[in-house]
Scaffold this motif. Sequence first.
Motif, PDB file in Angstrom:
ATOM      1  N   TYR A 225     -18.238  89.082  -1.149  1.00 15.74           N
ATOM      2  CA  TYR A 225     -17.929  88.828  -2.570  1.00 15.74           C
ATOM      3  C   TYR A 225     -17.024  87.605  -2.715  1.00 15.74           C
ATOM      4  O   TYR A 225     -16.118  87.369  -1.912  1.00 15.74           O
ATOM      5  CB  TYR A 225     -17.246  90.041  -3.199  1.00 15.74           C
ATOM      6  N   ARG A 226     -17.270  86.817  -3.755  1.00 13.46           N
ATOM      7  CA  ARG A 226     -16.457  85.646  -4.062  1.00 13.46           C
ATOM      8  C   ARG A 226     -15.943  85.751  -5.495  1.00 13.46           C
ATOM      9  O   ARG A 226     -16.739  85.880  -6.433  1.00 13.46           O
ATOM     10  CB  ARG A 226     -17.249  84.352  -3.887  1.00 13.46           C
ATOM     11  N   PHE A 227     -14.636  85.718  -5.671  1.00 18.78           N
ATOM     12  CA  PHE A 227     -14.047  85.736  -7.004  1.00 18.78           C
ATOM     13  C   PHE A 227     -14.295  84.400  -7.696  1.00 18.78           C
ATOM     14  O   PHE A 227     -14.298  83.340  -7.052  1.00 18.78           O
ATOM     15  CB  PHE A 227     -12.544  86.008  -6.917  1.00 18.78           C
ATOM     16  N   LYS A 238      -8.829  85.930  -1.316  1.00 17.69           N
ATOM     17  CA  LYS A 238      -9.427  86.190  -0.003  1.00 17.69           C
ATOM     18  C   LYS A 238      -9.257  87.666   0.347  1.00 17.69           C
ATOM     19  O   LYS A 238      -8.161  88.213   0.231  1.00 17.69           O
ATOM     20  CB  LYS A 238      -8.765  85.327   1.070  1.00 17.69           C
ATOM     21  N   MET A 239     -10.356  88.292   0.766  1.00 23.07           N
ATOM     22  CA  MET A 239     -10.316  89.699   1.186  1.00 23.07           C
ATOM     23  C   MET A 239     -10.749  89.813   2.642  1.00 23.07           C
ATOM     24  O   MET A 239     -11.740  89.202   3.048  1.00 23.07           O
ATOM     25  CB  MET A 239     -11.244  90.545   0.315  1.00 23.07           C
ATOM     26  N   VAL A 265      -4.162  87.192  -3.322  1.00 23.83           N
ATOM     27  CA  VAL A 265      -4.530  86.984  -4.722  1.00 23.83           C
ATOM     28  C   VAL A 265      -3.864  85.722  -5.261  1.00 23.83           C
ATOM     29  O   VAL A 265      -2.640  85.551  -5.136  1.00 23.83           O
ATOM     30  CB  VAL A 265      -4.116  88.203  -5.569  1.00 23.83           C
ATOM     31  N   ASN A 266      -4.654  84.840  -5.859  1.00 26.60           N
ATOM     32  CA  ASN A 266      -4.076  83.631  -6.453  1.00 26.60           C
ATOM     33  C   ASN A 266      -3.472  83.927  -7.826  1.00 26.60           C
ATOM     34  O   ASN A 266      -3.586  85.037  -8.355  1.00 26.60           O
ATOM     35  CB  ASN A 266      -5.093  82.487  -6.499  1.00 26.60           C
ATOM     36  N   GLU A 267      -2.834  82.897  -8.413  1.00 28.54           N
ATOM     37  CA  GLU A 267      -2.084  83.104  -9.659  1.00 28.54           C
ATOM     38  C   GLU A 267      -2.981  83.258 -10.886  1.00 28.54           C
ATOM     39  O   GLU A 267      -2.494  83.544 -11.989  1.00 28.54           O
ATOM     40  CB  GLU A 267      -1.096  81.944  -9.872  1.00 28.54           C
ATOM     41  N   GLU A 272      -4.174  94.001 -11.365  1.00 27.35           N
ATOM     42  CA  GLU A 272      -4.985  94.969 -12.087  1.00 27.35           C
ATOM     43  C   GLU A 272      -6.419  94.475 -12.246  1.00 27.35           C
ATOM     44  O   GLU A 272      -7.369  95.265 -12.107  1.00 27.35           O
ATOM     45  CB  GLU A 272      -4.358  95.250 -13.450  1.00 27.35           C
ATOM     46  N   GLU A 273      -6.584  93.178 -12.500  1.00 28.61           N
ATOM     47  CA  GLU A 273      -7.936  92.616 -12.597  1.00 28.61           C
ATOM     48  C   GLU A 273      -8.679  92.724 -11.274  1.00 28.61           C
ATOM     49  O   GLU A 273      -9.863  93.098 -11.230  1.00 28.61           O
ATOM     50  CB  GLU A 273      -7.859  91.138 -12.996  1.00 28.61           C
ATOM     51  N   VAL A 274      -7.991  92.387 -10.192  1.00 27.47           N
ATOM     52  CA  VAL A 274      -8.617  92.439  -8.866  1.00 27.47           C
ATOM     53  C   VAL A 274      -9.030  93.868  -8.524  1.00 27.47           C
ATOM     54  O   VAL A 274     -10.144  94.123  -8.049  1.00 27.47           O
ATOM     55  CB  VAL A 274      -7.660  91.864  -7.800  1.00 27.47           C
TER      56      VAL A 274
END
Length: 370
Positions: A225-227, A238-239, A265-267, A272-274
């Motif tokens: 998966y790519r955000f 990155k996961m 997690v970037n800014e 919560e979104e992630v």
Amino acid sequence: MMEIDNLYKDALGLLQQLISIPSFSREEDKTADAIESFLQSKNITTNRLLNNVWATNKYFDKSKPAILLNSHHDTVRPSKQYTRYPFKADIEDGKLYGLGSNDAGGCLVSLITTFIHFYHQQNLQYNIILAATAEEEISGKNGIELLLKDETFINTTSSLQTPFRAGAAWCAIVGEPTLMNMAVAEKGLLVLDCTAHGRAGHAAREEGDNAIYKALKDIDWVKNYRFDKVSELIGPNKMSVTIINAGSQHNVIPSECKFTVDVRVNELYSFEEVLSIIKQNVQSEVVPRSLRLRSTNISLDHPLVKAGIELGRTYYGSPTTSDKALMPFPALKMGPGDSARSHSADEFIFVDEIKNGIELYIELLNKILV
């Protein structure tokens, strides 16, 4: 120049002493003792909360905002690949070896000696607070986070007009090895404990519902998966799956498979979104360990950053997480040493990096303090 030379010698001596004392996370009491003794030998009044040592400049004025100088004195445990004794601070070919020399001993002693340089100065534009803190390497709750919640610390250091809890006037320099460049943004850390549920059965018959196979589907999704939103400073989220546990014996279909996901997690995303995106796409139960270590950034217009740019320092976004994530005010991550050496076998820092670090810290602060 003479003063810088003396500060450098003191810093080097203190770092060698700290390296000789094991200070694993939650076991930092002896290095806290050493830091207290060093500061007190300079006629500086110290304060202590568990293994966190802190002090304020002599002419602290509550009508002014404050700059926090912070680094940690805990270390990870030495890897089995060490070829040197990790608690012996040898200097060879311009390198000071030893566990914690680079992460973050060089930063810590450079900030301590910078604090000493400004300690007696009057009429500064900001107050200066030094905090040598614990448990950074394990993101523990008894380090900087505990100190910032402590009533004694708050009552002593908070400006009368803009207490640090509002984050309005406070800022910090967090000492981590960055080659003295400026990490103005930092990815947050979200650790997820995931459990795929199945049904037990005998492996020889068509029984059960294999939890490992369910987990593999979810792990494949995590891998691929790519955000959508990519930060200009710190790149994409990155996961990484880092731990998997399942099964009790060879002939039993496992009813449960547990795996751990490390998410940076970037800014541009909230935790919560992630979490919402992940939960919508996997079958496994997903439980975050903590929501404390969020992504942070400091404006390029902040006085600290502008001063660094004037001194020719570059800025970037950091993929690693530090105590900067626990500060409710703007913080700049910056220090001598190289992050690439952190947690490595036969860890070292160049002795010149310490001297240059002290000089640059003083130059940086001179631009906004004096």
